[in-house]
Design a protein around this motif. Structure first.
Motif, PDB file in Angstrom:
ATOM      1  N   VAL A   1      -5.811  12.607  -2.327  1.00  0.00           N
ATOM      2  CA  VAL A   1      -5.197  11.442  -1.691  1.00  0.00           C
ATOM      3  C   VAL A   1      -5.464  10.227  -2.575  1.00  0.00           C
ATOM      4  N   ILE A   2      -4.400   9.527  -2.952  1.00  0.00           N
ATOM      5  CA  ILE A   2      -4.518   8.339  -3.803  1.00  0.00           C
ATOM      6  C   ILE A   2      -3.904   7.157  -3.053  1.00  0.00           C
TER       7      ILE A   2
ATOM      8  N   ASP B   1     -10.126  15.227  -1.749  1.00  0.00           N
ATOM      9  CA  ASP B   1     -10.628  14.230  -2.697  1.00  0.00           C
ATOM     10  C   ASP B   1      -9.816  12.957  -2.546  1.00  0.00           C
ATOM     11  N   TYR B   2     -10.499  11.824  -2.581  1.00  0.00           N
ATOM     12  CA  TYR B   2      -9.867  10.517  -2.422  1.00  0.00           C
ATOM     13  C   TYR B   2     -10.136   9.671  -3.662  1.00  0.00           C
ATOM     14  N   CYS B   3      -9.198   8.813  -3.991  1.00  0.00           N
ATOM     15  CA  CYS B   3      -9.409   7.754  -4.970  1.00  0.00           C
ATOM     16  C   CYS B   3      -8.465   6.624  -4.600  1.00  0.00           C
ATOM     17  N   PHE B   4      -8.660   5.471  -5.212  1.00  0.00           N
ATOM     18  CA  PHE B   4      -7.780   4.352  -4.916  1.00  0.00           C
ATOM     19  C   PHE B   4      -7.566   3.505  -6.148  1.00  0.00           C
ATOM     20  N   GLU B   5      -6.456   2.800  -6.139  1.00  0.00           N
ATOM     21  CA  GLU B   5      -6.096   1.880  -7.216  1.00  0.00           C
ATOM     22  C   GLU B   5      -5.831   0.514  -6.597  1.00  0.00           C
ATOM     23  N   ILE B   6      -6.225  -0.505  -7.312  1.00  0.00           N
ATOM     24  CA  ILE B   6      -5.924  -1.878  -6.914  1.00  0.00           C
ATOM     25  C   ILE B   6      -5.249  -2.546  -8.100  1.00  0.00           C
TER      26      ILE B   6
ATOM     27  N   LEU C   1       0.861  -1.181   0.000  1.00  0.00           N
ATOM     28  CA  LEU C   1       0.000   0.000   0.000  1.00  0.00           C
ATOM     29  C   LEU C   1       0.895   1.228   0.000  1.00  0.00           C
ATOM     30  N   ASN C   2       0.708   2.066  -0.996  1.00  0.00           N
ATOM     31  CA  ASN C   2       1.393   3.354  -1.082  1.00  0.00           C
ATOM     32  C   ASN C   2       0.317   4.429  -1.134  1.00  0.00           C
TER      33      ASN C   2
END
Length: 150
Positions: free
Chosen positions: A92-93, A131-136, A71-72
């Motif tokens: 924030v990503i 604002d938030y987002c995430f990558e998997i 997790l980064n």
């Protein structure tokens, strides 16, 4: 009560020390005479936001029995033009890597972290739009905050 001690070490360098005696060097930017001997205090605030939400998200995912290998968290902030030059908006990503990381569980953990449990996020969102987002595994997902409708 939380308590830290900030010691001046000359020029524009300060070292923060917490109750556990963990030290964080801080220095001003070059325009103010800093020499690059520590993190700038405003950057430290971004690190605090990423660290706080990261700890909460990780804790919640562990409770959900969701594991990941990596997790980064990247946090970028844009400061307003006028003094005090606070952050006006922050992005924030979260980048996860792992074999079995369901997006809906990550989204739920992020909802709980940023809306309930992370004190830094709840404090900072009073002055900045976050604002938030995430990558998997390299796939980007749009974060869906919890609303009264869902």
């Amino acid at each position: 009560m939380s308590k830290v001690l900030i010691n001046w070490e000359g020029n524009m360098k300060f070292v923060g020390v917490d109750d556990s005696n963990i030290q964080v060097p801080m220095d001003a930017s070059e325009i103010y005479g800093g020499l690059g001997q520590g993190v700038r205090p405003m950057e430290l605030m971004l690190m605090s936001l990423g660290g706080c939400t990261g700890i909460e998200v990780t804790h919640i995912l562990k409770k959900m029995r969701i594991t990941f290998e990596e997790l980064n968290i990247e946090v970028k902030g844009n400061r307003v033009d006028d003094h005090p030059k606070v952050f006006g908006d922050i992005q924030v990503i979260y980048r996860f890597k792992g074999a079995n990381v369901p997006a809906e569980k990550v989204n739920k953990a992020l909802q709980l972290a940023e809306q309930v449990y992370c004190s830094a996020a709840n404090m900072m969102n009073k002055v900045a739009k976050i604002d938030y987002c995430f990558e998997i595994n390299g796939v980007k997902y749009e974060y869906k905050p919890k609303t009264e409708d869902n």
